[in-house]
Design an enzyme around this catalytic site. Structure first.
Site, PDB file in Angstrom:
ATOM      1  N   GLY A   6       0.799  -1.221   0.000  1.00 26.40           N
ATOM      2  CA  GLY A   6       0.000   0.000   0.000  1.00 26.40           C
ATOM      3  C   GLY A   6       0.828   1.267   0.000  1.00 26.40           C
ATOM      4  O   GLY A   6       2.030   1.245  -0.228  1.00 26.40           O
ATOM      5  N   LEU A  51       0.500   3.696  -2.182  1.00 25.70           N
ATOM      6  CA  LEU A  51       0.965   3.510  -3.552  1.00 25.70           C
ATOM      7  C   LEU A  51       1.534   4.792  -4.178  1.00 25.70           C
ATOM      8  O   LEU A  51       1.027   5.882  -3.950  1.00 25.70           O
ATOM      9  CB  LEU A  51      -0.201   2.999  -4.406  1.00 25.70           C
ATOM     10  CG  LEU A  51      -0.849   1.709  -3.881  1.00 25.70           C
ATOM     11  CD1 LEU A  51      -2.033   1.317  -4.755  1.00 25.70           C
ATOM     12  CD2 LEU A  51       0.170   0.571  -3.819  1.00 25.70           C
ATOM     13  N   GLY A  97       5.792   4.220  -8.762  1.00 28.98           N
ATOM     14  CA  GLY A  97       6.502   2.956  -8.975  1.00 28.98           C
ATOM     15  C   GLY A  97       5.520   1.790  -9.027  1.00 28.98           C
ATOM     16  O   GLY A  97       5.537   0.970  -9.954  1.00 28.98           O
ATOM     17  N   HIS A  98       4.607   1.747  -8.046  1.00 28.11           N
ATOM     18  CA  HIS A  98       3.587   0.687  -8.039  1.00 28.11           C
ATOM     19  C   HIS A  98       2.730   0.776  -9.301  1.00 28.11           C
ATOM     20  O   HIS A  98       2.391  -0.240  -9.922  1.00 28.11           O
ATOM     21  CB  HIS A  98       2.655   0.833  -6.831  1.00 28.11           C
ATOM     22  CG  HIS A  98       3.336   0.692  -5.498  1.00 28.11           C
ATOM     23  ND1 HIS A  98       3.488   1.726  -4.629  1.00 28.11           N
ATOM     24  CD2 HIS A  98       3.886  -0.399  -4.898  1.00 28.11           C
ATOM     25  CE1 HIS A  98       4.102   1.310  -3.530  1.00 28.11           C
ATOM     26  NE2 HIS A  98       4.354   0.019  -3.667  1.00 28.11           N
ATOM     27  N   GLY A 132       9.171  -4.672  -8.669  1.00 25.06           N
ATOM     28  CA  GLY A 132      10.093  -3.593  -9.037  1.00 25.06           C
ATOM     29  C   GLY A 132      11.524  -3.989  -8.721  1.00 25.06           C
ATOM     30  O   GLY A 132      11.791  -4.657  -7.717  1.00 25.06           O
ATOM     31  N   ASP A 188      13.761  -3.332  -5.256  1.00 25.98           N
ATOM     32  CA  ASP A 188      13.978  -4.435  -4.312  1.00 25.98           C
ATOM     33  C   ASP A 188      14.567  -5.603  -5.100  1.00 25.98           C
ATOM     34  O   ASP A 188      13.924  -6.636  -5.290  1.00 25.98           O
ATOM     35  CB  ASP A 188      12.648  -4.831  -3.656  1.00 25.98           C
ATOM     36  CG  ASP A 188      12.082  -3.698  -2.822  1.00 25.98           C
ATOM     37  OD1 ASP A 188      12.650  -3.404  -1.767  1.00 25.98           O
ATOM     38  OD2 ASP A 188      11.090  -3.076  -3.250  1.00 25.98           O
ATOM     39  N   GLN A 204      14.819  -8.995  -3.460  1.00 24.91           N
ATOM     40  CA  GLN A 204      13.477  -9.581  -3.332  1.00 24.91           C
ATOM     41  C   GLN A 204      13.058 -10.245  -4.644  1.00 24.91           C
ATOM     42  O   GLN A 204      12.556 -11.377  -4.656  1.00 24.91           O
ATOM     43  CB  GLN A 204      12.475  -8.493  -2.945  1.00 24.91           C
ATOM     44  CG  GLN A 204      11.024  -8.935  -3.003  1.00 24.91           C
ATOM     45  CD  GLN A 204      10.090  -7.898  -2.398  1.00 24.91           C
ATOM     46  OE1 GLN A 204       9.949  -7.835  -1.195  1.00 24.91           O
ATOM     47  NE2 GLN A 204       9.438  -7.107  -3.235  1.00 24.91           N
ATOM     48  N   SER A 252       9.783   5.362  -3.215  1.00 28.70           N
ATOM     49  CA  SER A 252       9.565   4.399  -2.139  1.00 28.70           C
ATOM     50  C   SER A 252       8.531   4.975  -1.187  1.00 28.70           C
ATOM     51  O   SER A 252       8.514   6.197  -0.949  1.00 28.70           O
ATOM     52  CB  SER A 252      10.885   4.182  -1.382  1.00 28.70           C
ATOM     53  OG  SER A 252      10.637   3.596  -0.129  1.00 28.70           O
ATOM     54  N   ARG A 277       8.680   4.703   1.802  1.00 30.87           N
ATOM     55  CA  ARG A 277       9.433   5.170   2.979  1.00 30.87           C
ATOM     56  C   ARG A 277      10.013   6.576   2.795  1.00 30.87           C
ATOM     57  O   ARG A 277      10.495   7.154   3.763  1.00 30.87           O
ATOM     58  CB  ARG A 277      10.547   4.182   3.322  1.00 30.87           C
ATOM     59  CG  ARG A 277      10.011   2.877   3.907  1.00 30.87           C
ATOM     60  CD  ARG A 277      11.124   1.982   4.419  1.00 30.87           C
ATOM     61  NE  ARG A 277      10.602   0.917   5.248  1.00 30.87           N
ATOM     62  CZ  ARG A 277      10.389  -0.333   4.832  1.00 30.87           C
ATOM     63  NH1 ARG A 277      10.632  -0.674   3.595  1.00 30.87           N
ATOM     64  NH2 ARG A 277       9.909  -1.238   5.663  1.00 30.87           N
TER      65      ARG A 277
HETATM   66  O1  PAF Z   1       7.731  -5.253  -1.954  1.00 30.15           O
HETATM   67  C1  PAF Z   1       6.774  -5.246  -1.153  1.00 30.15           C
HETATM   68  O2  PAF Z   1       6.005  -4.295  -1.093  1.00 30.15           O
HETATM   69  C2  PAF Z   1       6.569  -6.448  -0.237  1.00 30.15           C
HETATM   70  O3  PAF Z   1       7.772  -6.995   0.161  1.00 30.15           O
HETATM   71  C3  PAF Z   1       5.639  -7.524  -0.846  1.00 30.15           C
HETATM   72  C4  PAF Z   1       6.246  -8.140  -2.101  1.00 30.15           C
HETATM   73  C5  PAF Z   1       4.289  -6.917  -1.184  1.00 30.15           C
HETATM   74  C6  PAF Z   1       5.424  -8.653   0.167  1.00 30.15           C
HETATM   75  O4  PAF Z   1       4.851  -8.203   1.329  1.00 30.15           O
END
Ligand code: PAF
Length: 288
Positions: free
Chosen positions: A31, A33, A36-37, A147, A150, A153, A185, A187
């Site tokens: 969330g 958003l 980027g999202h 993205g 990360d 990830q 981000s 953050r």
């Molecule tokens: O990248 C994120 O926002 C989170 O790590 C994800 C992939 C939604 C998992 O909680």
């Protein structure tokens, strides 16, 4: 746009889409958003018939003492953004729905999680892989979009899918930046005006490192030292977790650079832990 809060509603919707021969593109998020999202949503819309987005601040990926409780949230704003970007359904479960009493199963990718953020955030990737696998089982996507900010990830989830034979195509998408280069981000909201300005050094330092490598510097230590000097000059820098040059696929540290690498940085400006990176492809054409 449909809004689902229970697993069973979400699963039946996905089942009905598949029954109608439709492909599902999935964008998992926590969330708050930003562009980027929305770039992931756009890509998913181009490549699949129906886009599903999840919004879930996943407690199992926040290590003790991190920012779980103050993680920014704006459900109403997020729903508006997704609706106006043509998303078919949003899945917003509660923590209890995802982790009911008695929950005790976790998934772990063991090697790729040892370096970079995994070294500084114990348990983080175990939480990520667990929730992503659960979300895949619930949403049943054909493709899922992540993205490259990360980057670790993305590699960890790609590995999990390969190792566990999960039939979801992982689509990595480019980092989206503010005009001054700061990687977008959720953050970034934690940054004061001065910290926000200083934080742009991360991208500039990474670009400098990339230029050095593409101009034939092969000693990773020298590149890292130059980058570190640039970043340490900023007054609001609180801490550097790492400045690393790693193999693009194994994410292991490289000392002599003779293949494609990732330059990755994690640093705190004020209380915000920011990460950024760049892939460096050695045989690509380069205009200095
Ligand atoms: O990248 C994120 O926002 C989170 O790590 C994800 C992939 C939604 C998992 O909680």
């Amino acid at each position: 746009m449909k809004v689902f809060r229970t697993i069973s509603e979400m699963q039946s919707y996905s089942k009905s889409l598949h029954k109608d021969g439709k492909t599902i593109g999935f964008v998992p998020t926590m969330g708050y958003l930003h562009k980027g999202h929305l770039s992931l949503v756009k890509k998913a819309k181009e490549q699949t018939d129906a886009v599903v987005v999840s919004i879930f601040v996943n407690p199992t990926q926040f290590e003790p003492g991190s920012d779980l409780n103050r993680y920014p949230r704006d459900e109403k704003g997020d729903i508006d953004k997704l609706e106006s970007n043509g998303v078919s359904a949003v899945f917003i479960p509660t923590v209890k729905e995802m982790y009911p009493e008695g929950y005790q199963t976790y998934v772990e990718v063991t090697e790729l999680t040892k370096n970079l953020c995994g070294r500084f955030r114990p348990g983080h990737f175990k939480g990520v892989t667990t929730v992503v696998l659960k979300l895949f089982n619930i949403v049943q996507p054909d493709k899922a979009y992540f993205g490259k900010k990360d980057y670790q990830q993305f590699r960890v989830i790609e590995r999990m899918c390969r190792d566990l034979n999960i039939n979801v195509q992982i689509v990595p998408c480019p980092i989206v930046r503010e005009k001054d280069g700061l990687a977008m981000s959720s953050r970034n909201i934690y940054l004061s005006k001065e910290e926000r300005k200083d934080a742009t050094i991360i991208h500039r330092a990474i670009e400098k490192g990339k230029k050095m490598i593409l101009e034939n510097e092969r000693d990773a230590k020298k590149v890292i030292e130059t980058m570190e000097k640039m970043i340490r000059e900023k007054k609001t820098l609180k801490k550097i977790d790492y400045i690393s040059i790693v193999d693009l696929h194994t994410l292991k540290d490289v000392s002599f650079i003779d293949s494609d690498v990732l330059i990755a940085v994690a640093a705190y400006f004020g209380s915000a832990r920011l990460i950024d990176n760049a892939e460096v492809i050695l045989n690509a054409d380069y205009d200095a």
